[in-house]
Design an enzyme around this catalytic site. Sequence first.
Site, PDB file in Angstrom:
ATOM      1  N   GLY A 165       0.823  -1.199   0.000  1.00  0.00           N
ATOM      2  CA  GLY A 165       0.000   0.000   0.000  1.00  0.00           C
ATOM      3  C   GLY A 165       0.856   1.248   0.000  1.00  0.00           C
ATOM      4  N   CYS A 182       5.094  -6.379   1.705  1.00  0.00           N
ATOM      5  CA  CYS A 182       5.546  -4.991   1.725  1.00  0.00           C
ATOM      6  C   CYS A 182       4.837  -4.207   2.847  1.00  0.00           C
ATOM      7  CB  CYS A 182       5.371  -4.360   0.347  1.00  0.00           C
ATOM      8  SG  CYS A 182       6.435  -2.931   0.126  1.00  0.00           S
ATOM      9  N   TYR A 183       3.892  -3.328   2.519  1.00  0.00           N
ATOM     10  CA  TYR A 183       3.161  -2.629   3.589  1.00  0.00           C
ATOM     11  C   TYR A 183       2.586  -3.666   4.556  1.00  0.00           C
ATOM     12  CZ  TYR A 183      -0.129   0.550   5.915  1.00  0.00           C
ATOM     13  OH  TYR A 183      -0.814   1.296   6.849  1.00  0.00           O
ATOM     14  N   HIS A 232       7.580  -7.963  -3.733  1.00  0.00           N
ATOM     15  CA  HIS A 232       6.248  -8.236  -4.283  1.00  0.00           C
ATOM     16  C   HIS A 232       6.229  -9.534  -5.096  1.00  0.00           C
ATOM     17  CE1 HIS A 232       4.246  -4.412  -3.313  1.00  0.00           C
ATOM     18  NE2 HIS A 232       5.485  -3.966  -3.263  1.00  0.00           N
ATOM     19  N   GLU A 251       3.693 -10.934  -6.383  1.00  0.00           N
ATOM     20  CA  GLU A 251       2.596 -10.945  -7.361  1.00  0.00           C
ATOM     21  C   GLU A 251       2.985 -10.393  -8.727  1.00  0.00           C
ATOM     22  OE1 GLU A 251       3.006  -9.021  -4.759  1.00  0.00           O
ATOM     23  OE2 GLU A 251       2.015  -7.094  -4.877  1.00  0.00           O
ATOM     24  N   GLY A 259     -22.234  -8.818 -26.894  1.00  0.00           N
ATOM     25  CA  GLY A 259     -20.856  -8.871 -26.406  1.00  0.00           C
ATOM     26  C   GLY A 259     -20.661 -10.110 -25.539  1.00  0.00           C
ATOM     27  N   ASP A 286     -19.566 -10.575 -22.381  1.00  0.00           N
ATOM     28  CA  ASP A 286     -20.013 -10.584 -20.977  1.00  0.00           C
ATOM     29  C   ASP A 286     -21.521 -10.807 -20.852  1.00  0.00           C
ATOM     30  OD1 ASP A 286     -17.395  -9.912 -20.651  1.00  0.00           O
ATOM     31  OD2 ASP A 286     -17.776  -7.819 -20.135  1.00  0.00           O
ATOM     32  N   THR A 331     -23.551 -12.032 -23.017  1.00  0.00           N
ATOM     33  CA  THR A 331     -23.970 -13.315 -23.570  1.00  0.00           C
ATOM     34  C   THR A 331     -23.680 -14.460 -22.591  1.00  0.00           C
ATOM     35  OG1 THR A 331     -23.457 -12.477 -25.768  1.00  0.00           O
ATOM     36  CG2 THR A 331     -23.841 -14.846 -25.581  1.00  0.00           C
ATOM     37  N   ARG A 351     -23.231  10.349 -26.028  1.00  0.00           N
ATOM     38  CA  ARG A 351     -23.176   9.267 -25.045  1.00  0.00           C
ATOM     39  C   ARG A 351     -24.339   9.354 -24.065  1.00  0.00           C
ATOM     40  NH1 ARG A 351     -18.243   6.478 -24.289  1.00  0.00           N
ATOM     41  NH2 ARG A 351     -16.642   7.112 -25.752  1.00  0.00           N
ATOM     42  N   LYS A 379     -11.716 -11.067 -17.120  1.00  0.00           N
ATOM     43  CA  LYS A 379     -12.157 -11.194 -18.516  1.00  0.00           C
ATOM     44  C   LYS A 379     -11.754 -12.538 -19.161  1.00  0.00           C
ATOM     45  CE  LYS A 379     -13.971  -8.984 -22.118  1.00  0.00           C
ATOM     46  NZ  LYS A 379     -15.199  -8.175 -22.063  1.00  0.00           N
TER      47      LYS A 379
HETATM   48  N1  GLN Z   1       4.452   2.668   1.623  1.00  0.00           N
HETATM   49  C1  GLN Z   1       5.298   1.639   2.133  1.00  0.00           C
HETATM   50  C2  GLN Z   1       6.748   1.915   1.798  1.00  0.00           C
HETATM   51  O1  GLN Z   1       7.042   2.810   1.060  1.00  0.00           O
HETATM   52  C3  GLN Z   1       4.865   0.300   1.533  1.00  0.00           C
HETATM   53  C4  GLN Z   1       5.097   0.241   0.055  1.00  0.00           C
HETATM   54  C5  GLN Z   1       4.442  -0.946  -0.577  1.00  0.00           C
HETATM   55  O2  GLN Z   1       3.639  -1.648   0.015  1.00  0.00           O
HETATM   56  N2  GLN Z   1       4.724  -1.160  -1.848  1.00  0.00           N
HETATM   57  O3  GLN Z   1       7.607   1.209   2.285  1.00  0.00           O
END
Ligand code: GLN
Length: 531
Positions: free
Chosen positions: A66, A93-94, A181, A183, A238, A240, A242, A309, A387
């Site tokens: 985060g 991370c965070y 990370h 992911e 489309g 989705d 369908t 639109r 998707k």
């Molecule tokens: N904000 C926190 C940092 O800078 C975490 C960053 C993150 O989760 N990518 O260390």
Amino acid sequence: MSAGEGSVIEVPQLFDTILVLDFGSQYSHLITRRLREFNVYAEMLPCTQKISELTWKPKGIIFSGGPYSVYAEDAPHVDHDVFKLGVPILGICYGMQELAWISSKENVSAGEKKEYGHATIHVESPSCELFAGIDNFQVWMSHGDKLSALPSEYEIVATTPNSPYAAIAHKTEKIFGIQFHPEVTHTTKGKQLLRNFAIDICKAQSNWSMENFIDSEIQKIRAKVGEHGEVIGAVSGGVDSTVAAKLMKEAIGDRFHAILVDNGVMRLNECQKVKETLADGLGINLSVIDASDEFLGKLKGVTDPEKKRKIIGNTFIEVFEREAAKIKPKNGSNEIEYLLQGTLYPDVIESISFKGPSQTIKTHHNVGGLLEDMKLKLIEPLRELFKDEVRALGELLKIPHDLVWRHPFPGPGIAIRVLGEVTPSQVDIARRADHIYIEEIKKAGIYEKISQAFACLLPVKSVGVMGDQRTYEQVIALRAIETSDFMTADWYEFDASFLKTVSRRIVNEVPGVARVVYDVTSKPPATVEWE
Ligand code: GLN
């Protein structure tokens, strides 16, 4: 009701689920993605989710990254009841900084320098289950804060040259923290690490498959709608709408009523084709409403793209409501209770993800209006899917391959591909040019390599010469893009001979066009559509 409401209660318990608590990282949805890639079902909820309000028990929990600093005053924090669930936890991370901060507020501080990009990880504790079978791999870092001390209940599991606490593990519980990370694809063994966590540590079964999804979704729809309930929904042809319609048909047969509104700005013969595929081919209970005069009448004289639109969106609601009121439920009651909506997971993520102190909940404009006016309840069978999962589902449901892989088509249709005023004759020109272009793309076998392609009609005239006669006719612009997410896009590099064929055919076969140009602008700065 808003699109985000009720998301907790609707989670199917037929699949073991990993809960991803989102702290607002731009990669949070990728965690869900990766887990599903090895068939473990995952759901994301905001990090502020109250655990006592969860009506299901996850097999494990992941805290995402985060943008905040855990020690900042306005930083988001988890409900401490997560630790009472007794399931494994992985902080990324965070998420790891949050674990350390909960242990002691002294443990996290701003780093002297920020760390972005690659680092090589060294596993210090090879017996740690999280790193089973993986060592010395490249990881991707993106952080400015750091653990300034090791939380007392934890031990170091892995390091990088810059991070003495690249991975930590709780000494007695199955709680882990990683600074990098897993992911993102830049972390080479990231998927294996997530797999180790979900399957080996959390013991989640990898039984999330589209076949199982169909069965469980049909059961869910039947349970929700009941034995006599009826559902109404708009289809566009489309993928989705369908797929959603076919699922409803499988679940409740003719108690699902599909409505196809011909707004006069669909593609060449499209309405007819959609009718054949959905009603004749897939057996869906479909009413086709020709409202083209109504739409085109309202578009008369309008040149502003935003106004076009709006007119199309509002007219759609009017027509849909009027037609829906004519449909008499088979169960003898006066009203249909449910509205089907082909919402996908990325839209759900938009509405539930943690975006700061207050959460933004997005309600789909059209649906919001319909729900209020018609007192309908929403049913969204695709709300858990990405998707590509919808496409896989479409193939399994025996929806024709062409439709499953069809390029996206905007709601306002050809109205925003006719620049300037939308008249029946202009729509006709744009439609025919587009038809030739797409036909040639398919013939060349490159339709599925291109993410989206279309022709648009420009509101300018240009001088030409045809059969020794001076002509003064309009211009068609061709667009084709390649993209993985539609956020950024590049134009497609056709062979010159392909463009030559298309140009020749359009000028020869479409009266009113004397010049063809190809759009070579990426997104950004251009958008995909011209209006
Ligand atoms: N904000 C926190 C940092 O800078 C975490 C960053 C993150 O989760 N990518 O260390």
